[in-house]
Design a protein around this motif. Structure first.
Motif, PDB file in Angstrom:
ATOM      1  N   ALA A  20      16.203  -1.827 -45.489  1.00  0.00           N
ATOM      2  CA  ALA A  20      16.983  -3.193 -45.420  1.00  0.00           C
ATOM      3  C   ALA A  20      16.683  -4.119 -46.422  1.00  0.00           C
ATOM      4  CB  ALA A  20      16.879  -3.758 -44.131  1.00  0.00           C
ATOM      5  N   ILE A  21      15.382  -3.958 -46.735  1.00  0.00           N
ATOM      6  CA  ILE A  21      15.030  -4.953 -48.027  1.00  0.00           C
ATOM      7  C   ILE A  21      15.479  -4.634 -49.305  1.00  0.00           C
ATOM      8  CG2 ILE A  21      13.084  -5.556 -49.267  1.00  0.00           C
ATOM      9  CD1 ILE A  21      11.516  -5.955 -46.520  1.00  0.00           C
ATOM     10  N   THR A  23      18.206  -2.282 -49.814  1.00  0.00           N
ATOM     11  CA  THR A  23      19.519  -2.318 -49.813  1.00  0.00           C
ATOM     12  C   THR A  23      20.020  -3.809 -50.093  1.00  0.00           C
ATOM     13  OG1 THR A  23      19.439  -0.615 -48.209  1.00  0.00           O
ATOM     14  CG2 THR A  23      21.518  -1.997 -48.498  1.00  0.00           C
ATOM     15  N   ALA A  24      19.274  -4.833 -49.408  1.00  0.00           N
ATOM     16  CA  ALA A  24      19.790  -6.215 -49.721  1.00  0.00           C
ATOM     17  C   ALA A  24      19.541  -6.354 -51.291  1.00  0.00           C
ATOM     18  CB  ALA A  24      19.039  -7.159 -48.876  1.00  0.00           C
ATOM     19  N   GLY A  25      18.653  -6.143 -51.951  1.00  0.00           N
ATOM     20  CA  GLY A  25      18.548  -6.423 -53.213  1.00  0.00           C
ATOM     21  C   GLY A  25      17.276  -6.995 -53.737  1.00  0.00           C
ATOM     22  N   PHE A  26      16.280  -6.992 -52.771  1.00  0.00           N
ATOM     23  CA  PHE A  26      14.843  -7.573 -52.981  1.00  0.00           C
ATOM     24  C   PHE A  26      14.125  -6.671 -54.134  1.00  0.00           C
ATOM     25  CE2 PHE A  26      15.662  -9.782 -49.057  1.00  0.00           C
ATOM     26  CZ  PHE A  26      14.883 -11.251 -49.569  1.00  0.00           C
ATOM     27  N   ASP A  27      13.405  -7.368 -54.888  1.00  0.00           N
ATOM     28  CA  ASP A  27      12.603  -6.531 -55.928  1.00  0.00           C
ATOM     29  C   ASP A  27      11.243  -6.152 -55.389  1.00  0.00           C
ATOM     30  OD1 ASP A  27      14.267  -7.213 -58.285  1.00  0.00           O
ATOM     31  OD2 ASP A  27      13.730  -9.307 -57.659  1.00  0.00           O
ATOM     32  N   GLY A  28      10.689  -6.845 -54.473  1.00  0.00           N
ATOM     33  CA  GLY A  28       9.268  -6.608 -53.883  1.00  0.00           C
ATOM     34  C   GLY A  28       9.095  -6.590 -52.333  1.00  0.00           C
ATOM     35  N   VAL A  29       7.986  -6.582 -51.923  1.00  0.00           N
ATOM     36  CA  VAL A  29       7.888  -6.668 -50.432  1.00  0.00           C
ATOM     37  C   VAL A  29       6.351  -7.120 -50.141  1.00  0.00           C
ATOM     38  CG1 VAL A  29       7.191  -4.160 -50.440  1.00  0.00           C
ATOM     39  CG2 VAL A  29       7.885  -5.418 -48.444  1.00  0.00           C
ATOM     40  N   GLU A  30       5.981  -7.685 -49.316  1.00  0.00           N
ATOM     41  CA  GLU A  30       4.804  -8.154 -48.705  1.00  0.00           C
ATOM     42  C   GLU A  30       4.665  -7.158 -47.660  1.00  0.00           C
ATOM     43  OE1 GLU A  30       3.868 -12.186 -47.640  1.00  0.00           O
ATOM     44  OE2 GLU A  30       5.354 -12.963 -49.052  1.00  0.00           O
ATOM     45  N   ILE A  31       3.501  -6.284 -47.532  1.00  0.00           N
ATOM     46  CA  ILE A  31       3.334  -5.387 -46.572  1.00  0.00           C
ATOM     47  C   ILE A  31       2.527  -6.143 -45.368  1.00  0.00           C
ATOM     48  CG2 ILE A  31       2.234  -3.372 -45.759  1.00  0.00           C
ATOM     49  CD1 ILE A  31       4.754  -2.697 -47.421  1.00  0.00           C
ATOM     50  N   GLY A  54      12.632   1.388 -54.956  1.00  0.00           N
ATOM     51  CA  GLY A  54      12.685   0.428 -56.080  1.00  0.00           C
ATOM     52  C   GLY A  54      11.875  -0.851 -55.913  1.00  0.00           C
ATOM     53  N   LEU A  55      10.979  -0.734 -54.999  1.00  0.00           N
ATOM     54  CA  LEU A  55      10.443  -1.954 -54.555  1.00  0.00           C
ATOM     55  C   LEU A  55       8.924  -1.787 -55.035  1.00  0.00           C
ATOM     56  CD1 LEU A  55      11.499  -2.101 -50.574  1.00  0.00           C
ATOM     57  CD2 LEU A  55      12.220  -3.538 -52.610  1.00  0.00           C
ATOM     58  N   GLY A  56       8.283  -3.049 -55.483  1.00  0.00           N
ATOM     59  CA  GLY A  56       7.185  -3.336 -55.773  1.00  0.00           C
ATOM     60  C   GLY A  56       6.295  -3.899 -54.481  1.00  0.00           C
TER      61      GLY A  56
END
Length: 606
Positions: A20-21, A23-31, A54-56
């Motif tokens: 979901a993150i 697909t929405a277009g975010f560049d990165g994520v906090e786990i 494609g997520l950092g």
């Protein structure tokens, strides 16, 4: 700037959140640690999944209750930290969030806290990891961002910096101007969340009521601007704890989240979205039903005339003054009972409005269009209502009315005369939202249409509280009231209504009764109380009571309104404003809701 979001902000398992993150277009994520611990994917698999999407991985969090503790506790904490470093290396994450301690064995000693954080940073650096120290608003000894920075500065380690969190800063009323004193290279991370202004324990406030920027009461733009001016280069990251978001679909929540960051960037002066003129009024409201006869009867009683039909679609145009209602019998794939499915808003720049809508992730509605149809763009609001951008009656722009063929006028009484109580225009539209999309709808209408939001209200309903918030253009030309009912009903019915402005509500209500339309009956007890509160002329009060007209006033003027019976999901409201009254009669909402429950065929609740 790069945009990131904490996995705790969304519902579902980690794998679904990551999709979901991305697909929405975010560049990165906090786990968020709990998402990793509760899932079947190994750290290596999470790392590969993020890479494929494609997520950092911008941050691993949280690491709690570390600093300013006795020596034996410190030893255990360092062992715990080493295990986290091993996990982070497997994840490919190089930044760990360390929250200020809430542990009872922590001592109030900044020098000791700095010494132990420096030791932690030394250990982290051996693994290629940095530490971002954050002040929790409820921290035992460190609860403000400037205090956390003083400890980081005292520790003086290249692998140790601070994390700024908008909720922890603004919930305590701290002044973000002090961020200018922090070197940009020492601001390792920025977490963003809004929240409604509430008087409650800050921990409970944080854990249950955070929301995305622009959906609460915090002024985040100055904080973000100050952080960027200090030299912070990103990412902008969302960390939201919200009970509703954690039950809603991850995909739509992620889109709402990214929209909030785009609008926040714009308000902070960090980016420029396509500008669009604020809409000046309603072009139309569209009602869809398999059988439009009940709606035709109500519109006729209200004084509307059937003036045109679409050249090739099963759509009728009904008009009175500047108020226009479309009746659409093309219900394929839709509910069969009457429902408000679309609105048209007047704008001097339909193309610009459509470009802005797309830029802030409003889903474009696919349309079948004949070669000669006027260009008419529409986007879908969170509740599914279609919003069309119109320019009616302007020779330099093709008008949507050109797609309709006029029908010969009839001389039926009330269709062409101008009797007392003529409707002038659409005053406002009221849309009841799905229970989980209220905040999303508020942000959508503000960000896409440029409307300004009033404060959120809680209105008494016989079965609970109705949450309500109005959004409007500065001049009141477009007013939309967003409501969310106290509980979802068995078949998903959400009542909507169209408020019609008149200069003579008494005449309009009398005409409705003469035409055989049913007005919503109002309890005599209401008028006894109205007399006590406002001491109206007895003859005027008697007229209001006879017609079921409700009354409100403020320092600027008066507001009179009454309601028709409900047809399917839709009812009409007649309103008369005098002076500068800009509200919606909120003080009468409980009376109206009680009357509708008593006199309307409401679906049974589970």
């Amino acid at each position: 700037m790069r945009k990131s979001i904490a996995t705790v902000s969304l519902s579902g398992p980690l794998s679904e959140k990551l999709i979901a993150i991305a697909t929405a277009g975010f560049d990165g994520v906090e786990i968020f640690e709990n998402d990793l611990l509760g899932g079947p994917l190994s750290p290596e698999e999470v790392r590969l999944r993020c890479a494929d999407l494609g997520l950092g991985i911008d941050l691993y969090q949280p690491f709690r209750d570390f600093e300013a503790v006795p020596a034996d506790v410190l030893a255990r904490n360092l062992r715990r930290a080493e295990r986290k470093f091993d996990v982070m290396e497997r994840l490919g994450a190089d930044l760990l969030l360390v929250c200020s301690s809430v542990a009872p064995d922590a001592v109030d000693d900044d020098a000791l806290a700095a010494e132990q954080l420096r030791l932690l940073a030394d250990r982290a650096a051996d693994h290629g990891i940095r530490i971002a120290y954050e002040a929790l608003a409820w921290g035992r000894h460190v609860s403000t961002y400037d205090h956390a920075w003083r400890i980081v500065e005292q520790a003086d380690h290249p692998a140790l910096g601070t994390c700024l969190d908008s909720f922890h800063i603004l919930s305590r009323g701290s002044d973000p101007k002090g961020i200018a004193d922090i070197p940009g290279e020492k601001i390792f991370f920025l977490q963003l969340a809004d929240a409604p202004l509430m008087a409650m324990d800050v921990l409970q406030w944080s854990r249950h009521y955070r929301c995305f920027p622009g959906q609460g009461g915090f002024d985040l733009a100055p904080l973000v601007a100050a952080t960027v001016r200090a030299g912070f280069q990103g990412p902008l990251s969302l960390e939201v704890f919200n009970d509703v978001f954690r039950q809603a679909g991850a995909a739509s929540t992620a889109v709402d989240a990214l929209r909030s960051l785009l609008l926040l960037e714009e308000s902070a002066g960090l980016s420029a979205l396509p500008a669009a003129p604020v809409p000046s009024g309603f072009a139309f409201a569209e009602l869809t039903a398999a059988d439009t006869e009940p709606l035709r009867a109500v519109l006729g009683a209200l004084g509307f005339a059937h003036t045109a039909r679409h050249t090739w679609k099963p759509v009728e145009l009904w008009e009175q003054g500047e108020a226009r209602i479309l009746l659409n019998t093309g219900v394929s794939g839709r509910r069969q009972d009457p429902a408000l499915t679309a609105i048209g808003v007047e704008t001097s720049g339909p193309d610009e409005a459509a470009r802005r809508a797309e830029a802030v992730l409003a889903p474009v509605v696919p349309r079948r269009r004949a070669p000669r149809d006027a260009p008419l763009d529409a986007v879908a609001a969170p509740d599914g209502t279609e919003v069309f951008f119109c320019r009616t009656g302007q020779p330099e722009h093709p008008s949507w009315k050109g797609d309709f063929t006029r029908i010969p006028p009839r001389t039926t009484p009330g269709e062409h005369a101008q009797p007392a109580g003529t409707v002038r225009h659409i005053d406002h539209i009221a849309l009841t939202q799905p229970w989980h999309q209220f905040d999303e709808a508020s942000l959508f209408h503000r960000g896409v249409l440029g409307l300004e939001a009033d404060d959120s209200l809680d209105l008494a309903d016989p079965y609970g509280l109705v949450r309500s918030r109005a959004v409007a253009s500065p001049d009141g030309g477009v007013r939309i009231v967003l409501n969310v009912a106290p509980a979802p009903d068995a078949d998903g019915t959400r009542l909507q209504h169209i408020a019609l402005a008149t200069d003579d509500i008494v005449g309009a209500a009398r005409r409705l009764k003469e035409q055989g339309a049913r007005l919503l009956p109002i309890s005599a007890n209401y008028y006894d109380d109205l007399d006590a509160r406002h001491a109206l002329d007895p003859r005027r009060l008697a007229v209001l009571a006879d017609l079921g007209i409700l009354y409100d006033r403020d320092a600027n003027g008066e507001f009179l309104h009454c309601y028709t019976a409900t047809v399917g999901r839709v009812f009409f409201e007649l309103v008369q404003r005098t002076g500068g009254y800009r509200g919606y009669g909120a003080s009468n909402a409980a009376v109206r809701l009680a009357a509708q429950h008593l006199h309307q065929p409401w679906p049974a609740l589970d």
